[in-house]
Design an enzyme around this catalytic site. Sequence first.
Site, short mmCIF file in Angstrom:
data_model
loop_
_atom_site.label_atom_id
_atom_site.label_comp_id
_atom_site.label_asym_id
_atom_site.label_seq_id
_atom_site.Cartn_x
_atom_site.Cartn_y
_atom_site.Cartn_z
N ARG A 44 0.78 -1.24 0.00
CA ARG A 44 0.00 0.00 0.00
C ARG A 44 0.81 1.29 0.00
NH1 ARG A 44 -4.99 0.84 3.65
NH2 ARG A 44 -3.52 0.67 5.35
N ASP A 45 2.13 1.22 0.10
CA ASP A 45 2.91 2.47 0.13
C ASP A 45 4.21 2.30 -0.64
OD1 ASP A 45 3.29 5.14 0.73
OD2 ASP A 45 4.22 4.74 2.68
N ILE A 46 4.10 1.83 -1.89
CA ILE A 46 5.27 1.66 -2.74
C ILE A 46 5.77 3.04 -3.15
CG2 ILE A 46 6.14 0.70 -4.91
CD1 ILE A 46 5.20 -1.41 -2.93
N ASN A 50 10.82 3.59 0.36
CA ASN A 50 10.58 2.28 0.96
C ASN A 50 11.27 1.16 0.21
OD1 ASN A 50 9.07 3.37 2.98
ND2 ASN A 50 7.12 3.04 1.97
#
Length: 198
Positions: A44-46, A50
């Site tokens: 959900r937070d590519i 990260n």
Amino acid sequence: LEGRDLSQHLLLAQGPLELDPGVLLMRQACRGLSAAHAEGVIHRDIKPHNRFVVGKQWRLKIMDFGIAKSDDLSLTVPGSDRVLGTPAYLAPERLREKVTLSAMTDIYSLGVLLYELLVGALPFEADTLGSATWDEKICILWQDEAPRPSARLSELGEAGDIAALRRQTDVGTLHRRLRGDLDWVVMKAIEKDRARRY
């Protein structure tokens, strides 16, 4: 863990970037996400921050599963309309209420990351999305068509020349390399209709 996040390693002024090793790093990202998806985990937070690059052999590690979910339909902070994640990398369906999570959500974000790696720019500018109202974000992500990476490169002017130079080539050669398969792969990954993504 020693290393640099992907933005430092590939997207900032950290020396030359050859296109092929960068694409190979994205293959590592795909394999890592595939393993997570096989376990039912959606990141959900590519985004570049990260993705952590370690070692001389450019091994990529996926970091920060802090907002990862498996089957939660709620994609917002309770009591607010703020979507968790980074606007420039959000899949359009993330702005809709009660969207069932799927691997396609991460595929879109991975496509944006590949776009940025290839061109040195995002399909939709981070500043524009970051300052947009909720309704404007929905309009941009749902209605505005992102240009193909090769077309975006042509729009960048001097920034396009710099992107090509960082990739140890000239803008004409980079444009030709992007046209065709790389354009097609990226645009398939960032399809607005998630049923049409990989």
